[in-house]
Design a protein around this motif. Sequence first.
Motif, PDB file in Angstrom:
ATOM      1  N   LEU A  35     -19.854 -43.063 -44.354  1.00  0.00           N
ATOM      2  CA  LEU A  35     -20.551 -42.104 -43.495  1.00  0.00           C
ATOM      3  C   LEU A  35     -20.428 -40.741 -44.166  1.00  0.00           C
ATOM      4  CD1 LEU A  35     -19.564 -43.075 -39.839  1.00  0.00           C
ATOM      5  CD2 LEU A  35     -21.859 -42.497 -40.593  1.00  0.00           C
ATOM      6  N   ASP A  36     -21.546 -40.199 -44.593  1.00  0.00           N
ATOM      7  CA  ASP A  36     -21.564 -38.895 -45.250  1.00  0.00           C
ATOM      8  C   ASP A  36     -22.371 -37.945 -44.374  1.00  0.00           C
ATOM      9  OD1 ASP A  36     -21.023 -37.222 -47.669  1.00  0.00           O
ATOM     10  OD2 ASP A  36     -23.221 -37.189 -47.718  1.00  0.00           O
ATOM     11  N   PHE A  37     -21.788 -36.794 -44.028  1.00  0.00           N
ATOM     12  CA  PHE A  37     -22.460 -35.959 -43.026  1.00  0.00           C
ATOM     13  C   PHE A  37     -22.116 -34.483 -43.194  1.00  0.00           C
ATOM     14  CE2 PHE A  37     -18.406 -37.383 -41.353  1.00  0.00           C
ATOM     15  CZ  PHE A  37     -17.851 -36.245 -40.807  1.00  0.00           C
ATOM     16  N   ASP A  38     -22.986 -33.686 -42.610  1.00  0.00           N
ATOM     17  CA  ASP A  38     -22.730 -32.270 -42.343  1.00  0.00           C
ATOM     18  C   ASP A  38     -23.525 -31.932 -41.090  1.00  0.00           C
ATOM     19  OD1 ASP A  38     -25.357 -32.076 -43.179  1.00  0.00           O
ATOM     20  OD2 ASP A  38     -24.884 -31.175 -45.113  1.00  0.00           O
ATOM     21  N   LEU A  39     -23.694 -30.667 -40.792  1.00  0.00           N
ATOM     22  CA  LEU A  39     -24.409 -30.296 -39.569  1.00  0.00           C
ATOM     23  C   LEU A  39     -25.884 -30.707 -39.599  1.00  0.00           C
ATOM     24  CD1 LEU A  39     -23.107 -26.799 -38.416  1.00  0.00           C
ATOM     25  CD2 LEU A  39     -23.258 -28.877 -37.057  1.00  0.00           C
ATOM     26  N   GLU A  40     -26.461 -30.775 -40.788  1.00  0.00           N
ATOM     27  CA  GLU A  40     -27.895 -31.007 -40.903  1.00  0.00           C
ATOM     28  C   GLU A  40     -28.275 -32.483 -40.968  1.00  0.00           C
ATOM     29  OE1 GLU A  40     -29.865 -28.506 -40.543  1.00  0.00           O
ATOM     30  OE2 GLU A  40     -28.161 -27.128 -40.466  1.00  0.00           O
ATOM     31  N   LYS A  41     -27.433 -33.298 -41.642  1.00  0.00           N
ATOM     32  CA  LYS A  41     -27.839 -34.691 -41.865  1.00  0.00           C
ATOM     33  C   LYS A  41     -26.634 -35.621 -41.826  1.00  0.00           C
ATOM     34  CE  LYS A  41     -27.584 -34.395 -46.925  1.00  0.00           C
ATOM     35  NZ  LYS A  41     -26.513 -35.392 -47.100  1.00  0.00           N
ATOM     36  N   LEU A  42     -26.964 -36.906 -41.673  1.00  0.00           N
ATOM     37  CA  LEU A  42     -25.939 -37.946 -41.699  1.00  0.00           C
ATOM     38  C   LEU A  42     -26.507 -39.165 -42.403  1.00  0.00           C
ATOM     39  CD1 LEU A  42     -23.439 -39.110 -39.057  1.00  0.00           C
ATOM     40  CD2 LEU A  42     -25.046 -40.793 -39.924  1.00  0.00           C
ATOM     41  N   ASP A  43     -25.774 -39.643 -43.387  1.00  0.00           N
ATOM     42  CA  ASP A  43     -26.140 -40.867 -44.099  1.00  0.00           C
ATOM     43  C   ASP A  43     -25.075 -41.922 -43.824  1.00  0.00           C
ATOM     44  OD1 ASP A  43     -28.432 -39.767 -45.288  1.00  0.00           O
ATOM     45  OD2 ASP A  43     -27.232 -38.860 -46.882  1.00  0.00           O
ATOM     46  N   GLU A  44     -25.537 -43.082 -43.380  1.00  0.00           N
ATOM     47  CA  GLU A  44     -24.612 -44.177 -43.073  1.00  0.00           C
ATOM     48  C   GLU A  44     -25.104 -45.417 -43.787  1.00  0.00           C
ATOM     49  OE1 GLU A  44     -22.748 -46.538 -39.172  1.00  0.00           O
ATOM     50  OE2 GLU A  44     -24.278 -44.977 -38.907  1.00  0.00           O
ATOM     51  N   THR A  61     -20.319 -32.222 -48.728  1.00  0.00           N
ATOM     52  CA  THR A  61     -20.362 -32.707 -47.353  1.00  0.00           C
ATOM     53  C   THR A  61     -19.056 -33.435 -47.040  1.00  0.00           C
ATOM     54  OG1 THR A  61     -21.458 -34.719 -48.113  1.00  0.00           O
ATOM     55  CG2 THR A  61     -22.870 -32.923 -47.347  1.00  0.00           C
ATOM     56  N   THR A  62     -18.880 -33.771 -45.778  1.00  0.00           N
ATOM     57  CA  THR A  62     -17.699 -34.548 -45.371  1.00  0.00           C
ATOM     58  C   THR A  62     -18.056 -36.025 -45.415  1.00  0.00           C
ATOM     59  OG1 THR A  62     -16.961 -32.772 -43.906  1.00  0.00           O
ATOM     60  CG2 THR A  62     -16.006 -34.939 -43.559  1.00  0.00           C
ATOM     61  N   ASN A 160     -24.881 -36.304 -33.422  1.00  0.00           N
ATOM     62  CA  ASN A 160     -24.818 -34.922 -33.901  1.00  0.00           C
ATOM     63  C   ASN A 160     -23.975 -34.030 -32.990  1.00  0.00           C
ATOM     64  OD1 ASN A 160     -25.244 -32.793 -35.589  1.00  0.00           O
ATOM     65  ND2 ASN A 160     -27.317 -32.328 -34.857  1.00  0.00           N
ATOM     66  N   LYS A 161     -22.810 -34.532 -32.604  1.00  0.00           N
ATOM     67  CA  LYS A 161     -21.861 -33.697 -31.872  1.00  0.00           C
ATOM     68  C   LYS A 161     -21.361 -32.613 -32.820  1.00  0.00           C
ATOM     69  CE  LYS A 161     -22.035 -36.061 -28.049  1.00  0.00           C
ATOM     70  NZ  LYS A 161     -22.559 -35.479 -26.795  1.00  0.00           N
ATOM     71  N   ARG A 165     -19.245 -32.925 -36.466  1.00  0.00           N
ATOM     72  CA  ARG A 165     -20.161 -32.860 -37.607  1.00  0.00           C
ATOM     73  C   ARG A 165     -19.926 -31.619 -38.462  1.00  0.00           C
ATOM     74  NH1 ARG A 165     -25.050 -36.035 -37.071  1.00  0.00           N
ATOM     75  NH2 ARG A 165     -25.959 -34.744 -38.721  1.00  0.00           N
ATOM     76  N   SER A 166     -19.349 -30.586 -37.859  1.00  0.00           N
ATOM     77  CA  SER A 166     -19.098 -29.349 -38.616  1.00  0.00           C
ATOM     78  C   SER A 166     -17.674 -29.270 -39.149  1.00  0.00           C
ATOM     79  CB  SER A 166     -19.371 -28.133 -37.720  1.00  0.00           C
ATOM     80  OG  SER A 166     -18.491 -28.137 -36.603  1.00  0.00           O
TER      81      SER A 166
END
Length: 354
Positions: A35-44, A61-62, A160-161, A165-166
Motif C-alpha cells: 500500500l503506497d499512499f499520500d494525501l493525493e493518491k493511494l496505490d494498492e 510517499t508512505t 482517504n482518512k 493518509r498524511s
Amino acid sequence: MARFIKAKKEAIGISPDAILFRGEKKSDYIRLRVLDFDLEKLDEFEVKNVCETIRFDNSTTTSWLNIDGLHDEKIMEEISLGFKLDSLIVPEVLNTHARPKIQEYDNCICISVKMLQYNGVDDQITAENLVLIIKENLLISFQEKEGDVFEPIRKRLRKNKKRIRSSASDYLAFALLDVVIDNYIYIISRIGEKIESLDEELISKPSNSTLEAINKYKGEIIYIRKAIKPCLEMIMSLVKLDSELMNENIGIHLKELQSNINQANDLLDSYREILSNQLNMFHTNVSNQLNAILKFLTIFSVIFIPLTFIAGIYGTNFDNIPELHYKYSYFIMWGVILVIAISMIIYFKRKKWF
C-alpha cells in the motif's frame, strides 16, 4: 503440542544471525502486498517477488509492505539484503516463538508482538507472531498467515482518512498496534462473559463440568497473559523511545496505546481473581454439600444407636428375661423405640442440627 513453550532441539546452538525458520508453517505460500499512499493518491497491489518492493525504501510517499507467511527463507534473505536490515532482524522474524519486544537499529525500529485470535466454538485462544519494522516512510509487517485483522486500517486508507493518509510510517505502526491491543480487550471481554456466567451456575448447581470450565478458562487467561505482559513492557519502552524515526506528535498516540494495554492488563487481572474466587466458591459449595450429607448420616446413626441397643437386649438368647412372656412386651418395646426416636428428632430440630 505445548502452547507455552515450543522450542526445537535443532535450534540449539544456531548462530543468532542464521536465517532459519523456527516456527510452524501456517501458510501454503508467501503473499507480498503493498500500500503506497499520500494525501493525493493511494496505490494498492500485490507483487510476486521482493525486487518489485525495493523501490519503496526511498519513496517520498508512505509505503506499507505486508508479508503473509514466513517459511520461505530465501525470500526472507532477499528482504534482509534488499532493505539493508540488520543481520539480526530477519532471524528474529523467523523465530515466531520469541518474546515480544522492541529493538532500535541504525536505520529502523523493530517491534515484535503477539496477535491473538479467539475461536468461539471451543473457547480457545491462538496466538500469531507479528513483527513491525519502522523505517523512514516505510513500514514492513510480517505475519505468520493471511488474515483480516488489519482490514479496518486498509479501509481507513482507502477512504482517504486525512490523519492516516498524511502521516508517516510511525503513525501507521501505531494504528496496527492499536488494532492488536483493541483485539486483546475484545478477546478478554468475550472470555470474561463466559467466566461471569459461571457465577449463577456455582450458586444454583455446581457440578464437575463447572470445575472443568473454571480450569479451562484459567488456562486461557494464563495464555493471554503470556502475550499481554511482554506487550505491556514493550509499549512502555516504545513510549520512552527517543528516535529520529518517531515524530514528536506521535507521543500522544503512544500514550493512548499505553492506556489501552493497561486496561487490558487490568481486565486480565480482574478475571484471574474472579476465577480464583469461583474455584474457592466451588470447593466451598462441595464441602458444604458433603457436610450436609455427613450431618444427615450422623443424625440418622445417632437416632438408631439407642434403638439398636434396645433391639439387641431383647434379641439375646436367655430364658430369664422378665418381659419375655408378658402379653404386651412387644408393643411396649415398640412404644419405647418410637418415643426415643421422636424425642431425639424433636431435640435435634430444636438445636437446628437439621
